[in-house]
Scaffold this motif. Structure first.
Motif, PDB file in Angstrom:
ATOM      1  N   SER A   1       0.838  -1.199   0.000  1.00 38.00           N
ATOM      2  CA  SER A   1       0.000   0.000   0.000  1.00 38.00           C
ATOM      3  C   SER A   1       0.875   1.253   0.000  1.00 38.00           C
ATOM      4  N   ILE A   2       0.385   2.288  -0.661  1.00 43.82           N
ATOM      5  CA  ILE A   2       1.142   3.525  -0.822  1.00 43.82           C
ATOM      6  C   ILE A   2       0.371   4.680  -0.181  1.00 43.82           C
ATOM      7  N   HIS A   3       1.053   5.405   0.694  1.00 43.92           N
ATOM      8  CA  HIS A   3       0.489   6.624   1.271  1.00 43.92           C
ATOM      9  C   HIS A   3       1.237   7.808   0.666  1.00 43.92           C
ATOM     10  N   LYS A   4       0.496   8.797   0.139  1.00 40.80           N
ATOM     11  CA  LYS A   4       1.119   9.917  -0.560  1.00 40.80           C
ATOM     12  C   LYS A   4       0.838  11.234   0.155  1.00 40.80           C
ATOM     13  N   GLU A   5       1.869  12.101   0.168  1.00 34.74           N
ATOM     14  CA  GLU A   5       1.712  13.452   0.689  1.00 34.74           C
ATOM     15  C   GLU A   5       2.245  14.421  -0.356  1.00 34.74           C
ATOM     16  N   LEU A   6       1.399  15.332  -0.810  1.00 34.10           N
ATOM     17  CA  LEU A   6       1.768  16.276  -1.852  1.00 34.10           C
ATOM     18  C   LEU A   6       2.688  17.358  -1.292  1.00 34.10           C
ATOM     19  N   GLY A   7       3.843  17.541  -1.947  1.00 29.79           N
ATOM     20  CA  GLY A   7       4.766  18.600  -1.544  1.00 29.79           C
ATOM     21  C   GLY A   7       4.574  19.842  -2.402  1.00 29.79           C
ATOM     22  N   CYS A   8       5.122  20.957  -1.941  1.00 27.14           N
ATOM     23  CA  CYS A   8       4.960  22.212  -2.683  1.00 27.14           C
ATOM     24  C   CYS A   8       5.780  22.234  -3.978  1.00 27.14           C
ATOM     25  N   LYS A   9       6.939  21.569  -3.950  1.00 24.29           N
ATOM     26  CA  LYS A   9       7.831  21.529  -5.129  1.00 24.29           C
ATOM     27  C   LYS A   9       8.005  22.944  -5.688  1.00 24.29           C
ATOM     28  N   GLU A  10       8.490  23.840  -4.835  1.00 22.60           N
ATOM     29  CA  GLU A  10       8.485  25.273  -5.117  1.00 22.60           C
ATOM     30  C   GLU A  10       9.289  25.662  -6.358  1.00 22.60           C
ATOM     31  N   MET A  11      10.351  24.930  -6.651  1.00 18.89           N
ATOM     32  CA  MET A  11      11.215  25.241  -7.779  1.00 18.89           C
ATOM     33  C   MET A  11      11.865  23.964  -8.252  1.00 18.89           C
TER      34      MET A  11
ATOM     35  N   VAL B   1      20.693  25.893 -13.516  1.00 19.71           N
ATOM     36  CA  VAL B   1      19.978  27.100 -13.093  1.00 19.71           C
ATOM     37  C   VAL B   1      18.724  26.673 -12.327  1.00 19.71           C
ATOM     38  N   GLU B   2      18.205  27.583 -11.538  1.00 22.86           N
ATOM     39  CA  GLU B   2      16.946  27.353 -10.846  1.00 22.86           C
ATOM     40  C   GLU B   2      15.800  27.886 -11.698  1.00 22.86           C
ATOM     41  N   ALA B   3      14.702  27.158 -11.712  1.00 22.83           N
ATOM     42  CA  ALA B   3      13.519  27.566 -12.475  1.00 22.83           C
ATOM     43  C   ALA B   3      12.281  27.359 -11.606  1.00 22.83           C
ATOM     44  N   ASP B   4      11.288  28.199 -11.815  1.00 24.70           N
ATOM     45  CA  ASP B   4      10.033  28.057 -11.078  1.00 24.70           C
ATOM     46  C   ASP B   4       9.245  26.862 -11.616  1.00 24.70           C
ATOM     47  N   THR B   5       8.582  26.157 -10.726  1.00 25.93           N
ATOM     48  CA  THR B   5       7.628  25.141 -11.169  1.00 25.93           C
ATOM     49  C   THR B   5       6.286  25.813 -11.431  1.00 25.93           C
ATOM     50  N   THR B   6       5.528  25.232 -12.323  1.00 28.98           N
ATOM     51  CA  THR B   6       4.217  25.797 -12.641  1.00 28.98           C
ATOM     52  C   THR B   6       3.207  25.416 -11.561  1.00 28.98           C
ATOM     53  N   GLU B   7       2.093  26.118 -11.537  1.00 33.71           N
ATOM     54  CA  GLU B   7       1.032  25.792 -10.577  1.00 33.71           C
ATOM     55  C   GLU B   7       0.518  24.376 -10.811  1.00 33.71           C
ATOM     56  N   GLU B   8       0.466  23.989 -12.093  1.00 34.56           N
ATOM     57  CA  GLU B   8      -0.003  22.637 -12.422  1.00 34.56           C
ATOM     58  C   GLU B   8       0.970  21.588 -11.884  1.00 34.56           C
ATOM     59  N   GLU B   9       2.266  21.835 -11.997  1.00 34.55           N
ATOM     60  CA  GLU B   9       3.265  20.895 -11.479  1.00 34.55           C
ATOM     61  C   GLU B   9       3.178  20.795  -9.954  1.00 34.55           C
ATOM     62  N   GLN B  10       2.973  21.921  -9.310  1.00 36.83           N
ATOM     63  CA  GLN B  10       2.916  21.937  -7.849  1.00 36.83           C
ATOM     64  C   GLN B  10       1.697  21.186  -7.322  1.00 36.83           C
ATOM     65  N   ASN B  11       0.625  21.180  -8.099  1.00 32.16           N
ATOM     66  CA  ASN B  11      -0.633  20.611  -7.620  1.00 32.16           C
ATOM     67  C   ASN B  11      -0.848  19.149  -8.010  1.00 32.16           C
ATOM     68  N   ARG B  12       0.130  18.545  -8.657  1.00 27.44           N
ATOM     69  CA  ARG B  12       0.024  17.115  -8.970  1.00 27.44           C
ATOM     70  C   ARG B  12       1.268  16.387  -8.482  1.00 27.44           C
ATOM     71  N   PHE B  13       1.114  15.099  -8.241  1.00 26.01           N
ATOM     72  CA  PHE B  13       2.248  14.283  -7.816  1.00 26.01           C
ATOM     73  C   PHE B  13       3.190  14.081  -9.001  1.00 26.01           C
ATOM     74  N   CYS B  14       4.482  14.135  -8.725  1.00 27.95           N
ATOM     75  CA  CYS B  14       5.464  14.057  -9.807  1.00 27.95           C
ATOM     76  C   CYS B  14       5.756  12.617 -10.231  1.00 27.95           C
ATOM     77  N   LEU B  15       5.382  11.631  -9.402  1.00 32.26           N
ATOM     78  CA  LEU B  15       5.565  10.222  -9.748  1.00 32.26           C
ATOM     79  C   LEU B  15       4.216   9.546  -9.947  1.00 32.26           C
ATOM     80  N   THR B  16       4.153   8.669 -10.943  1.00 31.07           N
ATOM     81  CA  THR B  16       2.957   7.844 -11.097  1.00 31.07           C
ATOM     82  C   THR B  16       3.036   6.688 -10.100  1.00 31.07           C
ATOM     83  N   GLU B  17       1.902   6.028  -9.861  1.00 33.18           N
ATOM     84  CA  GLU B  17       1.895   4.887  -8.948  1.00 33.18           C
ATOM     85  C   GLU B  17       2.802   3.781  -9.473  1.00 33.18           C
TER      86      GLU B  17
END
Length: 298
Positions: A220-230, A240-256
């Motif tokens: 079983s997998i328990h997930k917690e969404l992080g802000c992933k600010e940049m 270089v550092e780049a901003d993440t988009t709002e869409e990237e911040q609001n979804r999990f970066c890994l699939t199940e």
């Protein structure tokens, strides 16, 4: 020395990071290819420049950076770099240059993160400069201070350093995975922290990553969404550092599916070691690469 042929080399010659990755490569784990600049090269560099070693010498790091790489070492590195480029069938490549000290993962202390890593190195002059930066980090105030804090006798003769030069993985997602929960010490639970771009953002604590907890028995997998600010991404040279988009911040970066594949890979590496491990990984075009593997220490 080619990385995937170095699994039987002495620890003192190539360092902990390179040795562990060479062993992983020999077990069929996907490790980016590369070569190792052995600790003898550092000895020759110090001798060539007449650099004397003593603990507490605050100027030694700068003198290493200002010193010249001997012609024989320069030639050997250039040849290995050219062979790596040729093996890829391209006219140019990007590499990561990473310190590999023999005293990196001690039972009583972990020097992980104390030494230098330079990402997205794209030409020979940059590679040679990065090599010196790795060597210089062995003499940094940060390393000597950590050794003092950990009550470890700082003696360069006991801490030879190799340098690992690996093909750069221009990661879409990267992070770290632990085969046991590093906070609760629960050996029945794995933890994965991941975010977008290169792994330095996660390893250095620059972002709040997504966190995945996996029960080893039930899966079983328990997930917690992080802000992933940049995110950290490759530039023409370096990163270089780049901003993440709002869409990237609001979804999990890994699939199940990726979480499960990473969990399987982490358990495989844990079985190889026979002890809990933490790994650093990068994902590009759906493929998982292991960038580092080590036993969980202090």
């Amino acid at each position: 020395m080619v990385l995937n042929e170095a699994d039987r080399e002495p620890l003192r010659r190539i360092g902990s990071k390179a040795l562990q990755l060479a062993r992983m490569s020999g077990r069929g784990i996907a490790v980016p290819g590369g070569f190792i600049v052995t600790s003898e090269a550092l000895d020759r560099f110090l001798s060539h420049n007449g650099l004397q070693l003593s603990a507490g010498d605050s100027g030694l790091e700068d003198r290493v950076l200002e010193a010249s790489v001997p012609d024989d070492v320069r030639s050997e590195v250039a040849d290995a770099y050219a062979q790596l480029i040729e093996s890829e069938g391209r006219s140019e490549i990007a590499v990561a240059v990473r310190s590999s000290c023999s005293a990196e993962d001690l039972e009583e202390a972990s020097f992980a993160g104390q030494y230098e890593t330079i990402l997205n190195v794209t030409d020979l002059p940059h590679l040679l400069d990065s090599l010196k930066r790795c060597w210089a980090s062995l003499f940094s105030a940060r390393v000597q201070g950590y050794a003092l804090q950990s009550r470890i006798d700082w003696n360069i003769r006991d801490w030879p350093m190799g340098v690992l030069v690996q093909l750069m993985v221009q990661a879409e997602v990267s992070g770290v995975a632990f085969s046991m929960n590093p906070v609760t010490q629960n050996n029945r639970e794995m933890v994965i922290n991941a975010s977008y771009g290169l792994g330095e953002a996660v390893v250095s604590g620059l972002v709040t990553p997504d966190m995945y907890s996996i029960d080893k028995q039930s899966g079983s997998i328990h997930k917690e969404l992080g802000c992933k600010e940049m995110k950290i991404v490759a530039a023409a040279k370096g990163t270089v550092e780049a901003d993440t988009t709002e869409e990237e911040q609001n979804r999990f970066c890994l699939t199940e599916e990726q979480v499960r594949l990473l969990a399987e890979q982490t358990q495989t590496i844990e079985a190889i070691y026979g002890n809990p491990v933490d790994i650093e990984f990068a994902i590009k075009q759906g493929r998982i690469y292991i960038l580092q593997a080590r036993p969980i220490t202090a």
